[in-house]
Design an enzyme around this catalytic site. Structure first.
Site, PDB file in Angstrom:
ATOM      1  N   GLU A   1      21.612  72.285  57.528  1.00  0.00           N
ATOM      2  CA  GLU A   1      22.091  70.887  58.122  1.00  0.00           C
ATOM      3  C   GLU A   1      21.209  70.568  59.168  1.00  0.00           C
ATOM      4  O   GLU A   1      20.227  71.317  59.554  1.00  0.00           O
ATOM      5  CB  GLU A   1      23.516  71.554  58.919  1.00  0.00           C
ATOM      6  CG  GLU A   1      24.120  70.649  59.888  1.00  0.00           C
ATOM      7  CD  GLU A   1      24.465  69.096  58.797  1.00  0.00           C
ATOM      8  OE1 GLU A   1      23.569  68.729  58.670  1.00  0.00           O
ATOM      9  OE2 GLU A   1      25.610  69.001  58.840  1.00  0.00           O
ATOM     10  N   ASP A   2      20.970  69.362  59.528  1.00  0.00           N
ATOM     11  CA  ASP A   2      20.050  68.595  60.399  1.00  0.00           C
ATOM     12  C   ASP A   2      20.467  69.281  61.935  1.00  0.00           C
ATOM     13  O   ASP A   2      19.461  69.479  62.664  1.00  0.00           O
ATOM     14  CB  ASP A   2      19.996  67.302  60.297  1.00  0.00           C
ATOM     15  CG  ASP A   2      21.415  66.361  60.406  1.00  0.00           C
ATOM     16  OD1 ASP A   2      22.369  67.246  60.525  1.00  0.00           O
ATOM     17  OD2 ASP A   2      21.473  65.272  60.414  1.00  0.00           O
TER      18      ASP A   2
ATOM     19  N   ARG B   1      14.957  58.071  60.212  1.00  0.00           N
ATOM     20  CA  ARG B   1      14.851  59.064  59.598  1.00  0.00           C
ATOM     21  C   ARG B   1      13.439  59.649  59.329  1.00  0.00           C
ATOM     22  O   ARG B   1      13.183  60.745  59.175  1.00  0.00           O
ATOM     23  CB  ARG B   1      15.866  58.936  58.314  1.00  0.00           C
ATOM     24  CG  ARG B   1      17.247  58.926  58.479  1.00  0.00           C
ATOM     25  CD  ARG B   1      17.772  59.332  57.177  1.00  0.00           C
ATOM     26  NE  ARG B   1      19.160  58.368  56.992  1.00  0.00           N
ATOM     27  CZ  ARG B   1      20.400  59.424  57.565  1.00  0.00           C
ATOM     28  NH1 ARG B   1      20.127  60.429  57.999  1.00  0.00           N
ATOM     29  NH2 ARG B   1      21.491  58.749  57.525  1.00  0.00           N
TER      30      ARG B   1
ATOM     31  N   LYS C   1      23.255  71.585  69.363  1.00  0.00           N
ATOM     32  CA  LYS C   1      23.488  70.765  70.606  1.00  0.00           C
ATOM     33  C   LYS C   1      24.603  71.695  71.483  1.00  0.00           C
ATOM     34  O   LYS C   1      26.003  71.078  71.081  1.00  0.00           O
ATOM     35  CB  LYS C   1      23.737  69.285  70.249  1.00  0.00           C
ATOM     36  CG  LYS C   1      23.177  68.513  71.082  1.00  0.00           C
ATOM     37  CD  LYS C   1      23.739  66.991  71.053  1.00  0.00           C
ATOM     38  CE  LYS C   1      22.974  66.072  70.312  1.00  0.00           C
ATOM     39  NZ  LYS C   1      23.711  64.724  70.146  1.00  0.00           N
TER      40      LYS C   1
ATOM     41  N   ASP D   1      26.285  69.620  66.221  1.00  0.00           N
ATOM     42  CA  ASP D   1      27.049  68.884  67.280  1.00  0.00           C
ATOM     43  C   ASP D   1      28.156  69.312  67.823  1.00  0.00           C
ATOM     44  O   ASP D   1      28.381  70.333  68.503  1.00  0.00           O
ATOM     45  CB  ASP D   1      27.043  67.421  67.206  1.00  0.00           C
ATOM     46  CG  ASP D   1      27.130  66.232  68.301  1.00  0.00           C
ATOM     47  OD1 ASP D   1      26.888  66.895  69.400  1.00  0.00           O
ATOM     48  OD2 ASP D   1      27.605  65.238  68.077  1.00  0.00           O
TER      49      ASP D   1
ATOM     50  N   LYS E   1      22.565  62.852  54.411  1.00  0.00           N
ATOM     51  CA  LYS E   1      21.232  62.577  54.468  1.00  0.00           C
ATOM     52  C   LYS E   1      20.389  63.197  55.347  1.00  0.00           C
ATOM     53  O   LYS E   1      19.105  63.628  55.061  1.00  0.00           O
ATOM     54  CB  LYS E   1      20.768  61.045  54.346  1.00  0.00           C
ATOM     55  CG  LYS E   1      21.697  60.453  53.458  1.00  0.00           C
ATOM     56  CD  LYS E   1      21.517  58.779  53.767  1.00  0.00           C
ATOM     57  CE  LYS E   1      22.266  58.022  52.882  1.00  0.00           C
ATOM     58  NZ  LYS E   1      22.188  56.591  53.482  1.00  0.00           N
ATOM     59  N   GLY E   2      20.836  63.693  56.426  1.00  0.00           N
ATOM     60  CA  GLY E   2      20.100  63.977  57.631  1.00  0.00           C
ATOM     61  C   GLY E   2      19.171  65.186  57.583  1.00  0.00           C
ATOM     62  O   GLY E   2      18.119  65.455  57.963  1.00  0.00           O
TER      63      GLY E   2
ATOM     64  N   PHE F   1      21.028  61.724  72.425  1.00  0.00           N
ATOM     65  CA  PHE F   1      21.113  61.475  71.031  1.00  0.00           C
ATOM     66  C   PHE F   1      19.578  61.196  70.387  1.00  0.00           C
ATOM     67  O   PHE F   1      18.811  60.758  71.145  1.00  0.00           O
ATOM     68  CB  PHE F   1      21.668  59.963  70.888  1.00  0.00           C
ATOM     69  CG  PHE F   1      22.278  59.721  69.509  1.00  0.00           C
ATOM     70  CD1 PHE F   1      23.433  60.300  68.863  1.00  0.00           C
ATOM     71  CD2 PHE F   1      21.227  59.132  68.513  1.00  0.00           C
ATOM     72  CE1 PHE F   1      23.698  60.143  67.718  1.00  0.00           C
ATOM     73  CE2 PHE F   1      21.428  59.160  67.261  1.00  0.00           C
ATOM     74  CZ  PHE F   1      22.794  59.524  66.717  1.00  0.00           C
TER      75      PHE F   1
HETATM   76  P1  IMP Z   1      29.606  67.357  64.324  1.00  0.00           P
HETATM   77  O1  IMP Z   1      30.459  67.296  63.314  1.00  0.00           O
HETATM   78  O2  IMP Z   1      29.877  66.449  65.511  1.00  0.00           O
HETATM   79  O3  IMP Z   1      28.723  68.743  64.440  1.00  0.00           O
HETATM   80  O4  IMP Z   1      28.275  66.245  63.742  1.00  0.00           O
HETATM   81  C1  IMP Z   1      27.309  66.625  62.744  1.00  0.00           C
HETATM   82  C2  IMP Z   1      26.419  65.609  62.246  1.00  0.00           C
HETATM   83  O5  IMP Z   1      26.655  64.287  63.326  1.00  0.00           O
HETATM   84  C3  IMP Z   1      25.044  65.786  62.003  1.00  0.00           C
HETATM   85  O6  IMP Z   1      25.045  66.305  60.671  1.00  0.00           O
HETATM   86  C4  IMP Z   1      24.533  64.306  62.354  1.00  0.00           C
HETATM   87  O7  IMP Z   1      24.588  63.544  60.978  1.00  0.00           O
HETATM   88  C5  IMP Z   1      25.364  63.698  63.322  1.00  0.00           C
HETATM   89  N1  IMP Z   1      24.729  64.046  64.651  1.00  0.00           N
HETATM   90  C6  IMP Z   1      25.427  64.442  65.730  1.00  0.00           C
HETATM   91  N2  IMP Z   1      24.451  64.428  66.715  1.00  0.00           N
HETATM   92  C7  IMP Z   1      23.476  63.787  66.269  1.00  0.00           C
HETATM   93  C8  IMP Z   1      22.258  63.136  67.068  1.00  0.00           C
HETATM   94  O8  IMP Z   1      21.941  63.445  68.450  1.00  0.00           O
HETATM   95  N3  IMP Z   1      21.497  62.236  66.207  1.00  0.00           N
HETATM   96  C9  IMP Z   1      21.763  62.107  65.172  1.00  0.00           C
HETATM   97  N4  IMP Z   1      22.854  62.531  64.403  1.00  0.00           N
HETATM   98  C10 IMP Z   1      23.745  63.243  65.237  1.00  0.00           C
HETATM   99 MG    MG Z   2      24.294  65.373  59.018  1.00  0.00          MG
END
Ligand code: IMP
Ligand code: MG
Length: 175
Positions: free
Chosen positions: A97-98, A163, A129, A101, A41-42, A150
């Site tokens: 994508e939002d 959100r 990030k 990470d 949803k992000g 975060f």
């Molecule tokens: P990744 O697979 O670790 O890159 O995570 C990606 C997903 O984790 C993002 O699409 C977010 O939904 C969530 N996420 C990662 N970091 C944050 C944050 O700082 N705040 C909120 N959601 C996060």
């Molecule tokens: Mg996401």
């Protein structure tokens, strides 16, 4: 419980940057059609704002994969919750994508999309990030780099909350 949220990116700054990215995409794909994939949803708030700023024939579709539980830790597990409605074969796909990470969610998603034979495949993320990266993922269109904290707002949640904040803020958990 009262979580504190410190403003990191004010609304005007976020909207201004989204306009710039929209303009860039419009120039890069001139004469072509684009297929935006919004990851639920992000990325929903970002994708809607971005779509309005792209002056090209455009299809907007949605996909949902789960990577995070209700906390702030990535499980590393990725599951398909909702697939696309349309085929992306032969299309200029931009995954929206939002935040990138660890990169786990995106590398999984991009691999999966690649197998569907799009004409081109790019990644656009509102936030990046880089300090947290575990899997190498290249972000073609990036809004902002953020520190290893975060963040919430502009679509990003903590346990499904925040959100709706019109800015991006740093969440300071009240524990
Ligand atoms: P990744 O697979 O670790 O890159 O995570 C990606 C997903 O984790 C993002 O699409 C977010 O939904 C969530 N996420 C990662 N970091 C944050 C944050 O700082 N705040 C909120 N959601 C996060
Ligand atoms: Mg996401």
């Amino acid at each position: 419980m009262s979580d504190k949220i410190r403003v990191l990116l004010p609304e005007e700054e976020v909207v201004k940057r989204i306009r710039e990215i929209g303009k860039q995409i419009t120039e890069d794909y001139r004469g072509e059609e684009v297929f935006l994939i919004c990851t639920l949803k992000g990325a929903s708030l970002f994708a809607c704002e971005l779509a309005k700023r792209i002056d090209l024939p455009l299809t907007l579709d949605f996909i949902a994969v789960a990577s995070y539980g209700s906390g702030t830790q990535s499980s590393g597990e990725v599951r398909m919750i909702k697939d696309l409605d349309e085929s992306i074969e032969g299309k200029n796909v931009i995954v929206v994508e939002d935040i990138v990470d660890t990169g786990r969610t995106l590398s999984y998603l991009l691999e999966m999309m690649k197998k569907r034979n799009p004409k081109s495949l790019k990644l656009c993320s509102l936030l990046d990030k880089p300090e947290r990266r575990v899997v190498d993922v290249e972000v073609d269109y990036k809004g902002f780099e953020v520190p290893d904290l975060f963040v919430v707002g502009y679509g990003l949640d903590y346990a499904q909350k925040y959100r709706n904040l019109p800015y991006v803020g740093i969440l300071e958990l009240d524990v």
